[in-house]
Write a protein that holds these residues in place. Structure first.
Motif, PDB file in Angstrom:
ATOM      1  N   ALA A 281       0.823  -1.214   0.000  1.00 56.35           N
ATOM      2  CA  ALA A 281       0.000   0.000   0.000  1.00 56.35           C
ATOM      3  C   ALA A 281       0.857   1.264   0.000  1.00 56.35           C
ATOM      4  O   ALA A 281       0.368   2.344  -0.348  1.00 56.35           O
ATOM      5  CB  ALA A 281      -0.938   0.007   1.209  1.00 56.35           C
ATOM      6  N   LEU A 282       2.128   1.142   0.406  1.00 54.96           N
ATOM      7  CA  LEU A 282       3.002   2.315   0.463  1.00 54.96           C
ATOM      8  C   LEU A 282       3.739   2.563  -0.851  1.00 54.96           C
ATOM      9  O   LEU A 282       4.620   3.428  -0.937  1.00 54.96           O
ATOM     10  CB  LEU A 282       4.004   2.195   1.625  1.00 54.96           C
ATOM     11  N   GLY A 283       3.377   1.806  -1.881  1.00 57.53           N
ATOM     12  CA  GLY A 283       3.893   2.097  -3.216  1.00 57.53           C
ATOM     13  C   GLY A 283       5.234   1.456  -3.512  1.00 57.53           C
ATOM     14  O   GLY A 283       5.930   0.956  -2.618  1.00 57.53           O
ATOM     15  N   ASP A 331      -4.089  -3.222  10.439  1.00 54.37           N
ATOM     16  CA  ASP A 331      -4.065  -2.936   8.998  1.00 54.37           C
ATOM     17  C   ASP A 331      -3.695  -1.492   8.675  1.00 54.37           C
ATOM     18  O   ASP A 331      -3.917  -1.031   7.566  1.00 54.37           O
ATOM     19  CB  ASP A 331      -5.412  -3.305   8.370  1.00 54.37           C
ATOM     20  N   LEU A 332      -3.110  -0.800   9.628  1.00 55.55           N
ATOM     21  CA  LEU A 332      -2.801   0.615   9.389  1.00 55.55           C
ATOM     22  C   LEU A 332      -1.806   0.810   8.246  1.00 55.55           C
ATOM     23  O   LEU A 332      -1.778   1.875   7.626  1.00 55.55           O
ATOM     24  CB  LEU A 332      -2.283   1.278  10.670  1.00 55.55           C
ATOM     25  N   LEU A 333      -0.978  -0.198   7.957  1.00 57.87           N
ATOM     26  CA  LEU A 333      -0.018  -0.072   6.858  1.00 57.87           C
ATOM     27  C   LEU A 333      -0.467  -0.809   5.592  1.00 57.87           C
ATOM     28  O   LEU A 333       0.260  -0.829   4.607  1.00 57.87           O
ATOM     29  CB  LEU A 333       1.367  -0.578   7.296  1.00 57.87           C
ATOM     30  N   SER A 334      -1.626  -1.425   5.641  1.00 56.77           N
ATOM     31  CA  SER A 334      -2.087  -2.128   4.432  1.00 56.77           C
ATOM     32  C   SER A 334      -3.389  -1.563   3.882  1.00 56.77           C
ATOM     33  O   SER A 334      -3.752  -1.830   2.749  1.00 56.77           O
ATOM     34  CB  SER A 334      -2.236  -3.631   4.712  1.00 56.77           C
ATOM     35  N   ASP A 335      -4.097  -0.762   4.682  1.00 53.25           N
ATOM     36  CA  ASP A 335      -5.370  -0.200   4.254  1.00 53.25           C
ATOM     37  C   ASP A 335      -5.267   1.318   4.390  1.00 53.25           C
ATOM     38  O   ASP A 335      -5.392   1.863   5.483  1.00 53.25           O
ATOM     39  CB  ASP A 335      -6.485  -0.768   5.152  1.00 53.25           C
ATOM     40  N   GLY A 336      -4.986   1.957   3.271  1.00 51.58           N
ATOM     41  CA  GLY A 336      -4.820   3.408   3.303  1.00 51.58           C
ATOM     42  C   GLY A 336      -4.635   3.952   1.904  1.00 51.58           C
ATOM     43  O   GLY A 336      -4.740   3.213   0.921  1.00 51.58           O
ATOM     44  N   VAL A 337      -4.390   5.236   1.820  1.00 52.63           N
ATOM     45  CA  VAL A 337      -4.282   5.908   0.516  1.00 52.63           C
ATOM     46  C   VAL A 337      -2.891   6.510   0.366  1.00 52.63           C
ATOM     47  O   VAL A 337      -2.430   7.272   1.227  1.00 52.63           O
ATOM     48  CB  VAL A 337      -5.356   7.016   0.380  1.00 52.63           C
ATOM     49  N   LEU A 338      -2.246   6.152  -0.737  1.00 52.44           N
ATOM     50  CA  LEU A 338      -0.966   6.752  -1.088  1.00 52.44           C
ATOM     51  C   LEU A 338      -1.240   8.031  -1.874  1.00 52.44           C
ATOM     52  O   LEU A 338      -2.112   8.052  -2.752  1.00 52.44           O
ATOM     53  CB  LEU A 338      -0.158   5.757  -1.924  1.00 52.44           C
ATOM     54  N   HIS A 339      -0.496   9.099  -1.544  1.00 49.16           N
ATOM     55  CA  HIS A 339      -0.642  10.373  -2.241  1.00 49.16           C
ATOM     56  C   HIS A 339       0.721  10.782  -2.783  1.00 49.16           C
ATOM     57  O   HIS A 339       1.753  10.417  -2.234  1.00 49.16           O
ATOM     58  CB  HIS A 339      -1.106  11.482  -1.290  1.00 49.16           C
TER      59      HIS A 339
END
Ligand code: FEO
Ligand code: CA
Ligand code: CA
Ligand code: CA
Length: 604
Positions: A281-283, A331-339
């Motif tokens: 999720a962090l690209g 899941d704070l590092l797997s469920d989120g939005v990269l900007h």
């Protein structure tokens, strides 16, 4: 000439004199001792280091090469026990292996499977327990069950997040697309609020190989699926011989393996049995670092630079908010939005979400899923028209909703490519941008940006440097790379000039830079490295009484020793043999521990 005042500001120490020589130096009143070096045994029963008789088996029990990021986990309330989490970014074979007979880095003839495996074992990371004695000296606790090595040779990792299991992540060895061996080129990193260690994979492209070359000797990608993606990432870089002896680093045999690198890896240093996780999720890009902070709104935010010329600054924002029981498995590092960041000319900052289906991130433009968006983060950010920056290195967030972006240099920016956020053509010395997020909330979609300093010699008008006028001849620097913000919010910056230290006459160093009030932009030199080394991983203990710094690749960049690999590889004439200074020992990357003589907080 203006009088140089050194009083005022929040960095209270007698400034170190700049210069360059064979060893390291720290400001008067402080000690800087070697804590752990490449090859030092770190696990119970590890063999003593023997540079003339190396093996992968031994290296896997010893401290790795080219220490970069340093993180610290306090283990008890006394503050006298802690874990150091250290990245081992890359290897310099010409310095590691005596009598290699190698003429330059493109000459792989001498690289055998045994030597490649030692290199692989020397990459990755180390967890070492350290303890502080009554006199304040830190030492490695060799008997700790927590000491461990992580390497690209044999550490199994899980792949998590939206790209896990995608067909582009699958290989013959891992048809699930959810398991990968090891991590590569871990440069900077970060520590999460729940005590785990984020290792950022930076120049992963350099480790991949192809035997298919065109007439010019460049990789021929015509038979490769996703050739545009490979080109955008510079794959295969052919920096190392690994792909000659390990099929998984050879694109011709394992075309999807590069998709499994370039991520941020989470390691739980307090549980040696826990499998590290690559968080997609962090690209995927050349992550310099990954520095988390909890936003006012409770979201976990991770700032990240993509360290290459004209690449971007990113920010990940978790969908959930942090709770007291947030753990590595949350899941704070797997469920989120990269900007990705767009720095507008009027000082506004817009964070553009990289979300499949939004804006141009659609099948029409080659993105068929969120996995595609993340695997091809750079292509997605191109499509969003993010701002191409002067090599974004570390981004240091601070609890007041600000963050500091190290832009190290960019020799290729042409005059017509200059913009407000990258204001110099052929930027030799780099600059630092300060971000102030809207409402002081790191999770905000907008903010403002300004330039904190433009680096280089303020005494040479053509350089165009901008510092607070009280910055002394010792205090200015070029090529900011890593940064640390101590428990009192002060900004410390480490430099990496590469071979270009000839331009400044200064060794790489660690500087205290004022960010607020009348002294904003004043820099002072605190520590400097031996010739050919960069300073990385500045890390303070929570009480600010101990500072750990990485001295990486001593004796390499821009030294006379690099003019003759053969002579260096027999250790006849290195410009430094730091830190051992022994005739039969090459220079060794090491972590240095800094304390105030007599104790007390550093820099005040
Ligand atoms: Fe590995 Fe961007 O320095
Ligand atoms: Ca480095
Ligand atoms: Ca770096
Ligand atoms: Ca650098």
């Amino acid at each position: 000439a203006a009088t140089v005042r050194t009083s005022g500001g929040r960095f209270v120490f007698d400034e170190l004199t700049s210069g360059i020589d064979h060893t390291h130096h720290v400001a008067p009143g402080y000690t800087a001792d070697i804590l752990v070096r490449w090859g030092d045994p770190i696990t119970p029963g590890a063999p003593a280091f023997d540079v003339f008789n190396q093996s992968a088996t031994a290296q896997l029990q010893q401290f790795g090469y080219n220490n970069d990021y340093v993180g610290f986990v306090q283990l008890d309330e006394t503050g006298n026990r802690g874990l150091l989490c250290v990245n081992h970014e890359y290897t310099n074979e010409e310095m590691m292996f005596p009598n290699l007979g190698r003429q330059d880095r493109a000459d792989f003839a001498a690289m055998t499977r045994a030597l490649v495996d030692i290199e692989m074992a020397a990459h990755g990371g180390s967890v070492v327990e350290i303890t502080k004695s009554d006199d304040g000296a830190w030492a490695v606790n060799l008997g700790s069950p927590l000491n461990r090595r992580i390497s690209p040779l044999n550490t199994e990792m899980a792949i998590g997040g939206p790209a896990a299991g995608h067909p582009r992540m699958r290989t013959d060895a891992d048809p699930s697309g959810t398991r990968v061996i090891g991590t590569l080129n871990n440069c900077a990193g970060g520590m999460t609020p729940w005590g785990t260690w984020l290792m950022a994979e930076e120049n992963f492209h350099g480790y991949f190989w192809t035997d298919e070359l065109d007439w010019d000797g460049d990789p021929d990608l015509s038979e490769q699926p996703h050739a545009d993606s490979l080109k955008r990432y510079g794959i295969p870089g052919r920096w190392y011989a690994w792909g000659k002896v390990h099929d998984r680093f050879n694109l011709d045999r394992t075309p999807h393996e590069p998709n499994r690198f370039g991520w941020v890896v989470e390691v739980d240093p307090q549980d040696p049995q826990a499998m590290p996780v690559k968080h997609t999720a962090l690209g995927r890009f050349s992550h310099e670092g990954a520095d988390p902070i909890v936003a006012k709104s409770g979201h976990l935010v991770v700032y990240m630079g993509d360290d290459a010329r004209f690449e971007y600054v990113y920010k990940y924002v978790s969908n959930g908010v942090i709770t007291d029981d947030s753990t590595p498995s949350s899941d704070l590092l797997s469920d989120g939005v990269l900007h990705v960041a767009r720095f507008e000319a009027n000082g506004d900052l817009n964070w553009l979400p990289l979300v499949f289906g939004e804006g141009p991130l659609t099948p029409d433009n080659g993105f068929d899923s969120q996995a595609d968006v993340l695997i091809d983060t750079r292509l997605a950010a191109d499509a969003l028209r993010a701002t191409p920056m002067d090599r974004p290195e570390d981004v240091g967030p601070r609890s007041d909703g600000r963050a500091f972006v190290m832009l190290t240099n960019n020799s290729r920016r042409k005059p017509d490519q200059v913009d407000a956020a990258n204001p110099r053509a052929k930027s030799k010395f780099g600059h630092i941008i300060e971000i102030a997020e809207s409402g002081g909330d790191h999770a905000a979609r907008q903010g403002r940006w300004s330039i904190l300093v433009k680096c280089g010699d303020p005494g040479v008008a053509s350089v165009g440097a901008e510092w607070h006028p009280d910055t002394s001849e010792n205090g200015w620097f070029g090529s900011p790379d890593n940064c640390a913000i101590d428990a009192e919010g002060r900004l410390w910056i480490a430099t990496d000039q590469g071979s270009k230290w000839h331009r400044t006459g200064k060794a790489d160093g660690l500087y205290g830079v004022e960010t607020d009030g009348a002294m904003r932009g004043r820099s002072k030199l605190f520590f400097r490295a031996p010739v050919g080394a960069e300073v990385a991983g500045p890390c303070f203990t929570p009480d600010i009484e101990t500072l750990f710094v990485s001295v990486q690749h001593p004796g390499t960049d821009g030294t006379t020793s690099l003019k003759g690999f053969e002579r260096v590889s027999t250790f006849d004439d290195p410009a430094t043999r730091w830190p051992d200074f022994a005739p039969d020992m090459p220079p060794r990357p090491s972590v240095v521990v800094v304390r105030k003589i007599g104790g007390g907080k550093i820099g005040e």
